[in-house]
Write a protein that holds these residues in place. Structure first.
Motif, PDB file in Angstrom:
ATOM      1  N   GLN A 159       0.846  -1.203   0.000  1.00  0.00           N
ATOM      2  CA  GLN A 159       0.000   0.000   0.000  1.00  0.00           C
ATOM      3  C   GLN A 159       0.872   1.239   0.000  1.00  0.00           C
ATOM      4  OE1 GLN A 159      -3.386   0.890   2.522  1.00  0.00           O
ATOM      5  NE2 GLN A 159      -2.976  -1.098   3.462  1.00  0.00           N
ATOM      6  N   VAL A 160       1.596   1.464  -1.083  1.00  0.00           N
ATOM      7  CA  VAL A 160       2.438   2.666  -1.130  1.00  0.00           C
ATOM      8  C   VAL A 160       1.780   3.677  -2.063  1.00  0.00           C
ATOM      9  CG1 VAL A 160       4.717   3.615  -1.641  1.00  0.00           C
ATOM     10  CG2 VAL A 160       4.509   1.339  -0.635  1.00  0.00           C
ATOM     11  N   ARG A 161       1.296   4.750  -1.473  1.00  0.00           N
ATOM     12  CA  ARG A 161       0.665   5.791  -2.284  1.00  0.00           C
ATOM     13  C   ARG A 161       1.739   6.795  -2.683  1.00  0.00           C
ATOM     14  NH1 ARG A 161      -2.690   4.121   1.686  1.00  0.00           N
ATOM     15  NH2 ARG A 161      -4.797   3.608   1.010  1.00  0.00           N
ATOM     16  N   GLY A 162       1.423   7.571  -3.699  1.00  0.00           N
ATOM     17  CA  GLY A 162       2.403   8.575  -4.122  1.00  0.00           C
ATOM     18  C   GLY A 162       1.696   9.828  -4.581  1.00  0.00           C
ATOM     19  N   GLY A 163       2.379  10.962  -4.519  1.00  0.00           N
ATOM     20  CA  GLY A 163       1.769  12.196  -5.009  1.00  0.00           C
ATOM     21  C   GLY A 163       2.785  13.310  -5.056  1.00  0.00           C
ATOM     22  N   ASP A 164       2.455  14.348  -5.836  1.00  0.00           N
ATOM     23  CA  ASP A 164       3.344  15.508  -5.940  1.00  0.00           C
ATOM     24  C   ASP A 164       2.873  16.607  -4.992  1.00  0.00           C
ATOM     25  OD1 ASP A 164       4.229  14.070  -8.071  1.00  0.00           O
ATOM     26  OD2 ASP A 164       3.415  15.427  -9.606  1.00  0.00           O
ATOM     27  N   PHE A 165       3.809  17.447  -4.627  1.00  0.00           N
ATOM     28  CA  PHE A 165       3.482  18.660  -3.885  1.00  0.00           C
ATOM     29  C   PHE A 165       4.148  19.806  -4.642  1.00  0.00           C
ATOM     30  CE2 PHE A 165       4.428  21.059   0.333  1.00  0.00           C
ATOM     31  CZ  PHE A 165       3.487  22.011  -0.009  1.00  0.00           C
ATOM     32  N   PRO A 166       3.373  20.486  -5.516  1.00  0.00           N
ATOM     33  CA  PRO A 166       3.974  21.561  -6.317  1.00  0.00           C
ATOM     34  C   PRO A 166       4.381  22.743  -5.435  1.00  0.00           C
ATOM     35  CG  PRO A 166       1.774  20.970  -7.108  1.00  0.00           C
ATOM     36  CD  PRO A 166       1.934  20.322  -5.778  1.00  0.00           C
ATOM     37  N   LEU A 167       5.632  23.107  -5.554  1.00  0.00           N
ATOM     38  CA  LEU A 167       6.187  24.192  -4.731  1.00  0.00           C
ATOM     39  C   LEU A 167       7.122  24.988  -5.615  1.00  0.00           C
ATOM     40  CD1 LEU A 167       7.725  22.887  -1.379  1.00  0.00           C
ATOM     41  CD2 LEU A 167       6.029  24.661  -1.663  1.00  0.00           C
ATOM     42  N   SER A 168       7.155  26.294  -5.442  1.00  0.00           N
ATOM     43  CA  SER A 168       8.128  26.993  -6.274  1.00  0.00           C
ATOM     44  C   SER A 168       9.458  27.032  -5.507  1.00  0.00           C
ATOM     45  CB  SER A 168       7.570  28.357  -6.665  1.00  0.00           C
ATOM     46  OG  SER A 168       8.102  29.332  -5.948  1.00  0.00           O
ATOM     47  N   SER A 169      10.395  26.204  -5.989  1.00  0.00           N
ATOM     48  CA  SER A 169      11.665  26.059  -5.286  1.00  0.00           C
ATOM     49  C   SER A 169      12.715  25.517  -6.238  1.00  0.00           C
ATOM     50  CB  SER A 169      11.471  25.070  -4.126  1.00  0.00           C
ATOM     51  OG  SER A 169      12.712  24.637  -3.635  1.00  0.00           O
ATOM     52  N   GLY A 170      13.957  25.877  -5.983  1.00  0.00           N
ATOM     53  CA  GLY A 170      15.056  25.361  -6.794  1.00  0.00           C
ATOM     54  C   GLY A 170      15.494  23.981  -6.304  1.00  0.00           C
ATOM     55  N   ARG A 171      14.827  23.472  -5.289  1.00  0.00           N
ATOM     56  CA  ARG A 171      15.195  22.168  -4.740  1.00  0.00           C
ATOM     57  C   ARG A 171      14.082  21.168  -4.947  1.00  0.00           C
ATOM     58  NH1 ARG A 171      19.735  22.389  -1.848  1.00  0.00           N
ATOM     59  NH2 ARG A 171      19.393  20.497  -0.635  1.00  0.00           N
ATOM     60  N   LEU A 172      14.450  19.927  -4.736  1.00  0.00           N
ATOM     61  CA  LEU A 172      13.481  18.850  -4.833  1.00  0.00           C
ATOM     62  C   LEU A 172      13.518  18.115  -3.490  1.00  0.00           C
ATOM     63  CD1 LEU A 172      12.732  17.704  -8.028  1.00  0.00           C
ATOM     64  CD2 LEU A 172      13.235  15.692  -6.704  1.00  0.00           C
ATOM     65  N   ALA A 173      12.370  17.849  -2.916  1.00  0.00           N
ATOM     66  CA  ALA A 173      12.375  17.183  -1.609  1.00  0.00           C
ATOM     67  C   ALA A 173      11.456  15.969  -1.635  1.00  0.00           C
ATOM     68  CB  ALA A 173      11.927  18.154  -0.530  1.00  0.00           C
ATOM     69  N   THR A 174      11.814  14.978  -0.845  1.00  0.00           N
ATOM     70  CA  THR A 174      10.964  13.795  -0.721  1.00  0.00           C
ATOM     71  C   THR A 174      10.562  13.627   0.731  1.00  0.00           C
ATOM     72  OG1 THR A 174      12.072  12.683  -2.536  1.00  0.00           O
ATOM     73  CG2 THR A 174      10.925  11.289  -0.984  1.00  0.00           C
ATOM     74  N   LEU A 175       9.284  13.388   0.916  1.00  0.00           N
ATOM     75  CA  LEU A 175       8.749  13.098   2.254  1.00  0.00           C
ATOM     76  C   LEU A 175       8.200  11.679   2.203  1.00  0.00           C
ATOM     77  CD1 LEU A 175       6.217  15.899   3.243  1.00  0.00           C
ATOM     78  CD2 LEU A 175       8.144  15.176   4.630  1.00  0.00           C
ATOM     79  N   ILE A 176       8.486  10.889   3.238  1.00  0.00           N
ATOM     80  CA  ILE A 176       7.878   9.549   3.274  1.00  0.00           C
ATOM     81  C   ILE A 176       7.169   9.372   4.609  1.00  0.00           C
ATOM     82  CG2 ILE A 176       8.280   7.063   3.167  1.00  0.00           C
ATOM     83  CD1 ILE A 176      10.687   7.533   1.520  1.00  0.00           C
ATOM     84  N   LEU A 177       5.858   9.196   4.508  1.00  0.00           N
ATOM     85  CA  LEU A 177       5.074   8.925   5.710  1.00  0.00           C
ATOM     86  C   LEU A 177       4.858   7.414   5.784  1.00  0.00           C
ATOM     87  CD1 LEU A 177       3.186   9.883   8.066  1.00  0.00           C
ATOM     88  CD2 LEU A 177       1.342   9.979   6.379  1.00  0.00           C
ATOM     89  N   LEU A 178       5.220   6.817   6.920  1.00  0.00           N
ATOM     90  CA  LEU A 178       5.012   5.374   7.093  1.00  0.00           C
ATOM     91  C   LEU A 178       3.943   5.157   8.157  1.00  0.00           C
ATOM     92  CD1 LEU A 178       8.706   4.082   7.337  1.00  0.00           C
ATOM     93  CD2 LEU A 178       7.239   4.147   5.309  1.00  0.00           C
ATOM     94  N   GLY A 179       3.000   4.284   7.861  1.00  0.00           N
ATOM     95  CA  GLY A 179       1.983   3.932   8.860  1.00  0.00           C
ATOM     96  C   GLY A 179       2.203   2.494   9.317  1.00  0.00           C
ATOM     97  N   GLY A 180       1.961   2.223  10.600  1.00  0.00           N
ATOM     98  CA  GLY A 180       2.073   0.838  11.102  1.00  0.00           C
ATOM     99  C   GLY A 180       3.500   0.345  11.174  1.00  0.00           C
ATOM    100  N   VAL A 181       4.378   1.094  11.890  1.00  0.00           N
ATOM    101  CA  VAL A 181       5.784   0.671  11.991  1.00  0.00           C
ATOM    102  C   VAL A 181       6.098   0.054  13.359  1.00  0.00           C
ATOM    103  CG1 VAL A 181       6.667   2.331  10.301  1.00  0.00           C
ATOM    104  CG2 VAL A 181       6.543   2.990  12.702  1.00  0.00           C
ATOM    105  N   GLU A 182       5.066  -0.355  14.094  1.00  0.00           N
ATOM    106  CA  GLU A 182       5.324  -0.785  15.479  1.00  0.00           C
ATOM    107  C   GLU A 182       6.180  -2.032  15.615  1.00  0.00           C
ATOM    108  OE1 GLU A 182       2.391   0.521  14.674  1.00  0.00           O
ATOM    109  OE2 GLU A 182       1.219  -1.201  14.024  1.00  0.00           O
ATOM    110  N   ARG A 183       6.342  -2.788  14.534  1.00  0.00           N
ATOM    111  CA  ARG A 183       7.178  -3.989  14.655  1.00  0.00           C
ATOM    112  C   ARG A 183       8.668  -3.699  14.422  1.00  0.00           C
ATOM    113  NH1 ARG A 183       3.012  -5.109  11.669  1.00  0.00           N
ATOM    114  NH2 ARG A 183       4.275  -4.892   9.808  1.00  0.00           N
ATOM    115  N   SER A 184       9.037  -2.426  14.305  1.00  0.00           N
ATOM    116  CA  SER A 184      10.427  -2.106  13.946  1.00  0.00           C
ATOM    117  C   SER A 184      11.410  -2.394  15.079  1.00  0.00           C
ATOM    118  CB  SER A 184      10.526  -0.635  13.579  1.00  0.00           C
ATOM    119  OG  SER A 184      10.397   0.125  14.739  1.00  0.00           O
ATOM    120  N   ASP A 185      12.663  -2.671  14.701  1.00  0.00           N
ATOM    121  CA  ASP A 185      13.704  -2.948  15.689  1.00  0.00           C
ATOM    122  C   ASP A 185      13.874  -1.766  16.643  1.00  0.00           C
ATOM    123  OD1 ASP A 185      14.039  -5.214  14.326  1.00  0.00           O
ATOM    124  OD2 ASP A 185      15.942  -4.670  13.367  1.00  0.00           O
TER     125      ASP A 185
END
Ligand SMILES: Nc1nc2c(ncn2[C@@H]2O[C@H](COP(=O)(O)OP(=O)(O)OP(=O)(O)O)[C@@H](O)[C@H]2O)c(=O)[nH]1
Length: 362
Positions: free
Chosen positions: A297-323
């Motif tokens: 279940q990996v969704r994706g989408g753009d966030f249009p911003l006026s900027s000379g940079r490119l950024a990635t955000l990753i939201l994770l749901g249900g990570v309770e089993r992590s080390d």
């Protein structure tokens, strides 16, 4: 995603303020109001929004000194005042409420789950927690408090977005020295996430909206948020590698909860000039996130911003089993066991004599 923030305790109030200021500075308008709640009068003084002092009859405005059971009790006793402060702030346009708190102290740790529970009874919008885990070097009391609060807060909120105080620490910097920079890092991540979910009319279908954030967090539990950015080329073709590398860094080294990569669901948001966001790169990055998180279940989408940079955000749901979380829960349990043993020793000084933890000198 138009959101109202409730900062509980000292850390909660400071982080809510940082988020309000970031949203204003960027001109996003996603943060639609904030309230600060505390048992310590002094910690409310610098907050630039409405504040509520709770537990005055019990602690006289002095704080609860790390006692999170007392924090929960006084919050419950004064909950009507807290709810009244939201009248007129949570409106028909509000899409989510965030309860923000440090989990290691007393007021935020004990009070935030109570606030989340009461808000859920009243409002239809999702009520999310934004909780700060104490760093490794913080004392046993902080670990025990956070361990107890974490479970309750995750159960009462629709999802609990966690930030580990060790996550954004620079080498040689103590946790306390680093608070301001940690708060700025968190405010940037959460601020961008909320702004990315603002529906912008008349733009491409690929633009992310609030429902994708809500769906990613739908199964509840613990969530984490990663971020990384890079210089952008003017054309999309030139940014394929940048999207891949920022995606890797956002997940592997830029997360609010390091090493938590196994997830039930994820949302990948790529922010930058819309024409410079490469469809091919985003699709490739999305597939990589699927592999890395083990989620289909990996969704994706753009966030249009006026900027000379490119950024990635990753939201994770249900990570309770992590080390990382397991390691934290172990730390909290060990600290709790050590505290219980200390209490026993204090109650029965004879135990110290019987203990072979201290070697004889001769
Ligand atoms: N990231 C971050 N963590 C903080 C900050 N201030 C405190 N903390 C952490 O939050 C925890 C303590 O919570 P506080 O918010 O200070 O305590 P409180 O909820 O006000 O409760 P009492 O002081 O016991 O009444 C500890 O784990 C601290 O490391 C901050 O500005 N930023």
């Amino acid at each position: 995603m138009k959101s109202v923030l409730i900062g509980v305790g000292q850390a909660g109030g400071k982080l809510a303020r940082e988020l309000v200021e970031y949203d204003e500075r960027m001109g996003f308008g996603a943060v639609r109001g904030a309230v600060g709640i505390n048992t310590a009068k002094a910690d409310l003084r610098d907050l630039p929004f409405e504040t509520v002092l709770v537990g005055q009859d019990r602690v006289k405005g002095q704080g609860v000194g790390g006692d999170n059971e007392l924090g929960a009790e006084v919050m419950q006793a004064d909950i009507q005042e807290v709810l009244a402060s939201l009248d007129g702030r949570v409106t028909a346009g509000t899409e989510s409420i965030f309860v923000v708190a440090g989990l290691g102290g007393g007021t935020g740790s004990g009070g935030a789950p109570v606030v989340a529970k009461e808000l859920k009874r009243i409002y239809d919008v999702p009520v999310y927690g934004l909780g700060i885990l104490p760093g490794r070097d913080e004392g046993a009391m902080y670990q025990v408090n956070a361990g107890r609060s974490l479970k309750t807060f995750a159960r009462e909120a629709d999802s609990l977005l966690l930030v580990d105080n060790d996550a954004f620490r620079s080498a040689g910097e103590s946790v306390t020295e680093g608070f301001d920079s940690i708060n700025r890092e968190i405010a940037k991540r959460v601020g961008l996430l909320l702004a990315s979910g603002e529906s912008v009319e008349g733009v491409a279908e690929s633009v992310v909206d609030s429902s994708e954030i809500i769906n990613t967090l739908r199964n509840g539990g613990i969530a984490a948020l990663g971020y990384a950015s890079a210089e952008a080329a003017p054309d999309a073709e030139g940014n394929i590698n940048a999207v891949m590398s920022t995606t890797r860094r956002a997940l592997l080294t830029g997360s609010s909860l390091p090493d938590a990569t196994d997830a039930d669901a994820a949302l990948l948001v790529v922010a930058g000039e819309q024409d410079a966001i490469p469809r091919k790169g985003v699709e490739r990055a999305r597939r990589w996130v699927e592999e890395e998180t083990g989620s289909l279940q990996v969704r994706g989408g753009d966030f249009p911003l006026s900027s000379g940079r490119l950024a990635t955000l990753i939201l994770l749901g249900g990570v309770e089993r992590s080390d990382r979380l397991e390691a934290f829960m172990e730390r909290a349990k060990d600290a709790e066991a050590a505290e219980a043993a200390n209490r026993e020793e204090r109650a029965d000084p004879g135990v110290q004599w019987g203990s072979d933890e201290l070697d004889d000198l001769l």
